[in-house]
Write a protein that holds these residues in place. Sequence first.
Motif, PDB file in Angstrom:
ATOM      1  N   GLU A 110      36.238  38.040  24.067  1.00  0.00           N
ATOM      2  CA  GLU A 110      36.589  39.456  23.922  1.00  0.00           C
ATOM      3  C   GLU A 110      37.612  39.656  22.807  1.00  0.00           C
ATOM      4  OE1 GLU A 110      36.007  40.555  28.687  1.00  0.00           O
ATOM      5  OE2 GLU A 110      38.006  40.499  27.780  1.00  0.00           O
ATOM      6  N   MET A 111      38.595  38.760  22.736  1.00  0.00           N
ATOM      7  CA  MET A 111      39.621  38.889  21.719  1.00  0.00           C
ATOM      8  C   MET A 111      39.087  38.578  20.321  1.00  0.00           C
ATOM      9  SD  MET A 111      42.286  40.100  23.105  1.00  0.00           S
ATOM     10  CE  MET A 111      41.028  41.060  23.951  1.00  0.00           C
ATOM     11  N   LEU A 112      38.203  37.602  20.219  1.00  0.00           N
ATOM     12  CA  LEU A 112      37.588  37.301  18.922  1.00  0.00           C
ATOM     13  C   LEU A 112      36.773  38.490  18.422  1.00  0.00           C
ATOM     14  CD1 LEU A 112      36.485  33.626  19.599  1.00  0.00           C
ATOM     15  CD2 LEU A 112      38.189  34.363  17.918  1.00  0.00           C
ATOM     16  N   GLU A 113      36.117  39.168  19.344  1.00  0.00           N
ATOM     17  CA  GLU A 113      35.354  40.352  18.980  1.00  0.00           C
ATOM     18  C   GLU A 113      36.303  41.478  18.555  1.00  0.00           C
ATOM     19  OE1 GLU A 113      31.956  42.270  18.111  1.00  0.00           O
ATOM     20  OE2 GLU A 113      31.921  40.304  19.120  1.00  0.00           O
ATOM     21  N   LEU A 114      37.386  41.637  19.291  1.00  0.00           N
ATOM     22  CA  LEU A 114      38.343  42.703  19.014  1.00  0.00           C
ATOM     23  C   LEU A 114      38.929  42.592  17.610  1.00  0.00           C
ATOM     24  CD1 LEU A 114      40.146  45.096  20.056  1.00  0.00           C
ATOM     25  CD2 LEU A 114      41.810  43.334  20.707  1.00  0.00           C
ATOM     26  N   VAL A 115      39.273  41.364  17.197  1.00  0.00           N
ATOM     27  CA  VAL A 115      39.945  41.187  15.909  1.00  0.00           C
ATOM     28  C   VAL A 115      38.972  40.926  14.766  1.00  0.00           C
ATOM     29  CG1 VAL A 115      42.017  40.325  17.060  1.00  0.00           C
ATOM     30  CG2 VAL A 115      40.314  38.684  16.207  1.00  0.00           C
ATOM     31  N   GLY A 116      37.678  40.951  15.056  1.00  0.00           N
ATOM     32  CA  GLY A 116      36.693  40.812  13.997  1.00  0.00           C
ATOM     33  C   GLY A 116      36.402  39.392  13.566  1.00  0.00           C
ATOM     34  N   LEU A 117      36.643  38.406  14.438  1.00  0.00           N
ATOM     35  CA  LEU A 117      36.418  37.001  14.081  1.00  0.00           C
ATOM     36  C   LEU A 117      35.270  36.365  14.867  1.00  0.00           C
ATOM     37  CD1 LEU A 117      40.090  35.649  13.819  1.00  0.00           C
ATOM     38  CD2 LEU A 117      38.575  36.353  11.954  1.00  0.00           C
ATOM     39  N   ALA A 118      34.498  37.160  15.568  1.00  0.00           N
ATOM     40  CA  ALA A 118      33.426  36.599  16.398  1.00  0.00           C
ATOM     41  C   ALA A 118      32.429  35.789  15.554  1.00  0.00           C
ATOM     42  CB  ALA A 118      32.705  37.715  17.149  1.00  0.00           C
ATOM     43  N   ASP A 119      32.123  36.261  14.365  1.00  0.00           N
ATOM     44  CA  ASP A 119      31.121  35.586  13.529  1.00  0.00           C
ATOM     45  C   ASP A 119      31.630  34.287  12.918  1.00  0.00           C
ATOM     46  OD1 ASP A 119      29.367  37.624  14.086  1.00  0.00           O
ATOM     47  OD2 ASP A 119      29.713  38.700  12.207  1.00  0.00           O
ATOM     48  N   VAL A 120      32.932  34.088  12.905  1.00  0.00           N
ATOM     49  CA  VAL A 120      33.492  32.854  12.320  1.00  0.00           C
ATOM     50  C   VAL A 120      34.261  32.070  13.373  1.00  0.00           C
ATOM     51  CG1 VAL A 120      33.616  33.772   9.975  1.00  0.00           C
ATOM     52  CG2 VAL A 120      35.549  34.116  11.540  1.00  0.00           C
ATOM     53  N   SER A 121      33.967  32.319  14.639  1.00  0.00           N
ATOM     54  CA  SER A 121      34.744  31.715  15.723  1.00  0.00           C
ATOM     55  C   SER A 121      34.638  30.200  15.766  1.00  0.00           C
ATOM     56  CB  SER A 121      34.305  32.298  17.070  1.00  0.00           C
ATOM     57  OG  SER A 121      32.937  31.975  17.335  1.00  0.00           O
ATOM     58  N   LYS A 122      33.554  29.627  15.206  1.00  0.00           N
ATOM     59  CA  LYS A 122      33.375  28.172  15.237  1.00  0.00           C
ATOM     60  C   LYS A 122      33.853  27.493  13.965  1.00  0.00           C
ATOM     61  CE  LYS A 122      29.531  28.387  18.516  1.00  0.00           C
ATOM     62  NZ  LYS A 122      28.115  28.022  18.799  1.00  0.00           N
ATOM     63  N   LYS A 123      34.362  28.271  13.028  1.00  0.00           N
ATOM     64  CA  LYS A 123      34.891  27.690  11.792  1.00  0.00           C
ATOM     65  C   LYS A 123      36.303  27.175  12.003  1.00  0.00           C
ATOM     66  CE  LYS A 123      32.140  30.242   8.425  1.00  0.00           C
ATOM     67  NZ  LYS A 123      32.168  31.067   7.192  1.00  0.00           N
ATOM     68  N   ARG A 135      44.646  37.773  11.873  1.00  0.00           N
ATOM     69  CA  ARG A 135      43.794  38.317  12.935  1.00  0.00           C
ATOM     70  C   ARG A 135      43.741  37.361  14.128  1.00  0.00           C
ATOM     71  NH1 ARG A 135      39.940  42.472  11.567  1.00  0.00           N
ATOM     72  NH2 ARG A 135      40.273  43.264   9.454  1.00  0.00           N
ATOM     73  N   LEU A 136      43.668  36.058  13.839  1.00  0.00           N
ATOM     74  CA  LEU A 136      43.645  35.073  14.920  1.00  0.00           C
ATOM     75  C   LEU A 136      44.969  35.088  15.683  1.00  0.00           C
ATOM     76  CD1 LEU A 136      42.167  32.802  16.386  1.00  0.00           C
ATOM     77  CD2 LEU A 136      43.081  31.209  14.683  1.00  0.00           C
ATOM     78  N   GLY A 137      46.070  35.218  14.954  1.00  0.00           N
ATOM     79  CA  GLY A 137      47.372  35.292  15.615  1.00  0.00           C
ATOM     80  C   GLY A 137      47.495  36.507  16.520  1.00  0.00           C
ATOM     81  N   ILE A 138      46.941  37.623  16.076  1.00  0.00           N
ATOM     82  CA  ILE A 138      46.965  38.838  16.893  1.00  0.00           C
ATOM     83  C   ILE A 138      46.089  38.664  18.133  1.00  0.00           C
ATOM     84  CG2 ILE A 138      46.290  41.272  16.920  1.00  0.00           C
ATOM     85  CD1 ILE A 138      47.088  41.282  13.883  1.00  0.00           C
ATOM     86  N   ALA A 139      44.942  37.982  17.958  1.00  0.00           N
ATOM     87  CA  ALA A 139      44.087  37.692  19.123  1.00  0.00           C
ATOM     88  C   ALA A 139      44.849  36.873  20.148  1.00  0.00           C
ATOM     89  CB  ALA A 139      42.832  36.950  18.672  1.00  0.00           C
ATOM     90  N   GLY A 140      45.608  35.887  19.685  1.00  0.00           N
ATOM     91  CA  GLY A 140      46.414  35.075  20.592  1.00  0.00           C
ATOM     92  C   GLY A 140      47.486  35.880  21.295  1.00  0.00           C
ATOM     93  N   ALA A 141      48.093  36.819  20.556  1.00  0.00           N
ATOM     94  CA  ALA A 141      49.146  37.646  21.148  1.00  0.00           C
ATOM     95  C   ALA A 141      48.605  38.546  22.254  1.00  0.00           C
ATOM     96  CB  ALA A 141      49.811  38.491  20.062  1.00  0.00           C
ATOM     97  N   LEU A 142      47.345  38.967  22.122  1.00  0.00           N
ATOM     98  CA  LEU A 142      46.760  39.890  23.102  1.00  0.00           C
ATOM     99  C   LEU A 142      45.950  39.179  24.178  1.00  0.00           C
ATOM    100  CD1 LEU A 142      45.545  42.710  20.672  1.00  0.00           C
ATOM    101  CD2 LEU A 142      47.701  42.569  21.936  1.00  0.00           C
ATOM    102  N   LEU A 143      45.867  37.868  24.098  1.00  0.00           N
ATOM    103  CA  LEU A 143      45.003  37.099  24.992  1.00  0.00           C
ATOM    104  C   LEU A 143      45.307  37.339  26.472  1.00  0.00           C
ATOM    105  CD1 LEU A 143      42.704  34.996  24.869  1.00  0.00           C
ATOM    106  CD2 LEU A 143      44.471  33.207  24.944  1.00  0.00           C
TER     107      LEU A 143
END
Length: 313
Positions: A110-123, A135-143
Amino acid sequence: MIELQHLTKQYGSKTVVDDLTISVKPGVVTGFLGPNGAGKSTTMRMLVGLEEPTGGTATVNGRPYREHSMPIRELGVLLDAGATHPGRSARDHLLAQAHTHGLPARRVDEMLELVGLADVSKKRVGGFSLGMGQRLGIAGALLGDPQTVMLDEPVNGLDPEGIRWIRELLRGLAAEGRTVFVSSHLMTEMALTAEHLVIVGRGKLIADLPVAELMSRSVRSVRVRSPQAALLQPLLTGDGVTVTTEPDGSLDVIGLTPEQIGARASEAAIPVHELSSNQASLEEAFMELTRDAVEYTGETTTTVHHTDTKAAS
């Protein structure tokens, strides 16, 4: 809510944070501003226990951060977006945090989708741009779905679309009743995002006030248009007031508010077609407030040193 009571931090003889007392309340975005060396990062680090205060207290939702049984659910933090393992994928980075705190894997997605990183989540994170890392840091903050969010320079490295996205995200979090505390050097962005400001300089509190109040204090002059400007001008002149007639016949008034000018015109039955404030920008208001609290300054003039070509040859 974030509460700091007489928070102080000294390194030897140097006081970095000096008796700082503030309350950051829910429901609004609060900007945390100050010149370089003002103590903002140290304050944020003390709040999460990465630095020990020399004096005073810092609490999140009524308790010190480390005393919460599930801190990630209380305070979402982004202090350094680069603090990630470069060999891990974005999803694995968040999964490690989720597993540590008993959060389900679906929350990560859900957080990867929220911050726009879903398509690169495995990179691998090591190949991310600065903006992607933010964006990843913000996803972690909202996790942990926290009620309080604290972000240090969250727009750093973001492109214009990303800056607009984080602005809307922060406003949305505040609209949900969360406490949102954000530091930034971008005054134009703070003017668009924050509703309240905490401004510090040399570790001391300089201002704690709504953005609207700060801007109302920064009115430079008032433009007045009236078909009877010549009659109105002497009614406005007085101690501490300067009235200048512009080439187009309008009046430029320094020292009176639009309300005061309107009242005087009304009493004399003089029609007014325009009353508009000439305001300083947030950046200008900030510079005025902090001009005596800037620790690192440079020369405003440039000196060009010419080389004697004969001596050099």
